[in-house]
Design an enzyme around this catalytic site. Sequence first.
Site, PDB file in Angstrom:
ATOM      1  N   ASP A 288       0.868  -1.172   0.000  1.00  0.00           N
ATOM      2  CA  ASP A 288       0.000   0.000   0.000  1.00  0.00           C
ATOM      3  C   ASP A 288       0.910   1.228   0.000  1.00  0.00           C
ATOM      4  O   ASP A 288       2.126   1.137   0.172  1.00  0.00           O
ATOM      5  CB  ASP A 288      -0.979  -0.003   1.189  1.00  0.00           C
ATOM      6  CG  ASP A 288      -2.212   0.864   0.885  1.00  0.00           C
ATOM      7  OD1 ASP A 288      -2.131   1.737  -0.008  1.00  0.00           O
ATOM      8  OD2 ASP A 288      -3.258   0.689   1.539  1.00  0.00           O
TER       9      ASP A 288
HETATM   10  C1  NOJ Z   1      -4.051   3.905   0.095  1.00  0.00           C
HETATM   11  C2  NOJ Z   1      -5.220   2.977   0.183  1.00  0.00           C
HETATM   12  O1  NOJ Z   1      -5.182   2.264   1.398  1.00  0.00           O
HETATM   13  C3  NOJ Z   1      -5.300   1.983  -0.950  1.00  0.00           C
HETATM   14  O2  NOJ Z   1      -6.500   1.274  -0.856  1.00  0.00           O
HETATM   15  C4  NOJ Z   1      -5.174   2.677  -2.267  1.00  0.00           C
HETATM   16  O3  NOJ Z   1      -5.296   1.753  -3.317  1.00  0.00           O
HETATM   17  C5  NOJ Z   1      -3.833   3.395  -2.312  1.00  0.00           C
HETATM   18  N1  NOJ Z   1      -3.778   4.381  -1.256  1.00  0.00           N
HETATM   19  C6  NOJ Z   1      -3.591   4.069  -3.659  1.00  0.00           C
HETATM   20  O4  NOJ Z   1      -4.407   5.151  -3.805  1.00  0.00           O
END
Ligand code: NOJ
Length: 749
Positions: A288
């Site tokens: 993430d």
């Molecule tokens: C953080 C989020 O937790 C995740 O779900 C997302 O895909 C990413 N950022 C990218 O935006």
Amino acid sequence: MTIKTELRILLSLFVFISLQNQSLNAQQKTIGQKVDSLMNLMTLEEKVGQLNQYNDDWEATGPVTNDKNKAEQIRDGQVGSILNCMGTARTRHWQSIAMQARLHIPLIFGQDVIHGYKTTFPIPLATSCSWDLAAIEAAERVAATETSASGIHWTFAPMVDVSRDPRWGRVMEGSGEDPYLGAKIAAARVKGFQGEKIGGVNSVLACAKHFAAYGLAIGGRDYNSVDMSDRLLWEVYLPPFKAAVDAGVRTFMTSFNDINGVPSTGNRELLHDILKEKWGFQGFVVSDWGAVGEMIKHGNVKNEYEAAECAINAGCDMDMESRCYKDNLSQLTKDGKVPLTEIDDAVSRVLSVKFELGLFDDPYKFCDPVREQRELNNPEHTAQARDMARKSIVLLKNENHLLPLTKNLKTIAFIGPLVKAVKQNNGFWDVSVPGIDSSFIVSQWQGLENKVGKLSKLLYAKGCDIEGTDKSGFDEAVTIARQADVVVMSIGERRDMTGEAKSRSDITIPGVQEDLVKAVMGTGKPVVVLINAGRPLVFNYLADHVPAILYTWWLGSEAGNAIADVLFGDYNPSAKLTISFPASIGQIPVFYSHFNTGRPAHDDNDRYYRSAYTDLSIYPKYEFGYGLSYTAFKYSNLKLSRNSMTANDTINVTVTVTNTGKYDGEEIVQLYFHDLVGSIVRPVNELKDFEKIKLQAGESKTVSFAIDVEKLSFYNRDLKWGAEPGEFELMIGASSRDIRLKDQFELIK
Ligand code: NOJ
């Protein structure tokens, strides 16, 4: 000419000839062979480059790291993927820079397409309430078509985290509290995104996230730690991920949380042992946003060097935005801390997907502006969004058949802060498509006008804001309510009150909106309330006093039309809750598949010694599986083909469902089991199957389910999957509490 220059020319010639050979042989070679030949040409730095994912400059979905020389790094082969880059023009721009790199390895572009791209569908929690796997898959097909037409290859969806805590803002992105239903929906979404075949022009890579257990963040606080037994992990939180793997998902994303002290991004047991080894996942894992570097703050590594070491050795293949891989992986390999085989494995996973997408044959395959224009304005997508939105609305209450409204009412008052809102209808995690305004979103007011604007007089008052204490608009609201035959009120959260980093400790209806409803109820007029929210809210006054309530969630671009269809009976609501609605915040977590305990909470024999509250029932206000229709269904004639079975047998269960009301409608028939005696305690009921059927008024249908040993299995005391001989209670219900018919059967050795 110096020796160095000569060498460089020779090397370029070698690379050129190899690439020529590669493309000549490309047709005959398997993807594995193509990846191997390409990797033979790559330097260590170029390999590491494939494992870096950077954000584009214009939208950020996490803390930003602005690279002044992003283009230069791409040209140097140091970047494998870009996120938040939208549109054929923009993706072509970055791709053309990647094509200037020595080996011309294409970039892949990723984006959070969580519930539609331009055509916005209801939030995932809402669509899960349809229990309609085909419709959910079809909705993701639309999302994939628009996304791929905009140059994007990869969506960071579906989120398959089970969650039982509505304080957690991300509950809106998932499919609710149940692992069985969650697994079915996970598979449907993956199939929808990825289509028949990766590499098809209308398909995008799906990403099962967030691996794992993110939904059990302590206290419902986003990103918080998770303390979980292996049993709970395997039984409740992992099944949707496993289902995504079985459905062929090509990517996984790690979760921000730690599980029992180990951050997921550095958890080898999870990423390597379970996902890649045990489940045989062939795709790649992305962290993430910034999660590799965030392990420093977690406190399990000292610096970026150690963070990169920990994550890559755990099996996290791509680093989203933390830059830890970029700056440390080559050195770690040289220092002997990361075996080259780990890097090679990660790189080959990423390259395989790029080959599969067909990007080596045509890096601009998804960059066709004519297709982009066509698909972003495809009227069929709008029709599908409307249908999905209608299927997601849950009818919570309908006293004296107030709904559906007749179309010849003289005057309707439409009151509330969300009546004329436009963008709010999209909820959180909509994609703001660059260059496209939001005028195509149908507001709730517009929907009502479209439906009955020519037949009825429509009056409007805002009444109050979503938040705040200002009641100065109440008088106007009450005045127009008095003039109306029926009042419809649209209240709820702001769209960005749920979502990432949007946890709330108070999940009652914000501001003075409930007071506004009370004031309008004082007129004595019939009142229908629409509750717009991304999570279950607590609204006991409304639940106990208002005659009709529709939970609309956030329905997306066609919200207004879909709501009007339901209000006036052009669609008979069929959705059922996939997450329990607490009667009080103090009940959280409240979910249907709990244990009995030694002093069962529902046992009234000794009220002082029960696992219950002294001031509140243990039951939620609305339970998992609950949802009404304008018609009624009778269940009868439950039959089991036999009452005992061995592990090799199947029991066929049949039940007759009759539509006893005046309207055609759909019913979600639910099958639950209770394993009465196990070597470990089993939940009081567990969903094991369901079927959604359509019945005309007066019509009956027989629904059949097959019970096999798989349905009776669970992780036993030693965490081994299997069924234990013994008796099972079988329940057929219209919800997890509204059990209509029961029987018993036995599994024998
Ligand atoms: C953080 C989020 O937790 C995740 O779900 C997302 O895909 C990413 N950022 C990218 O935006």
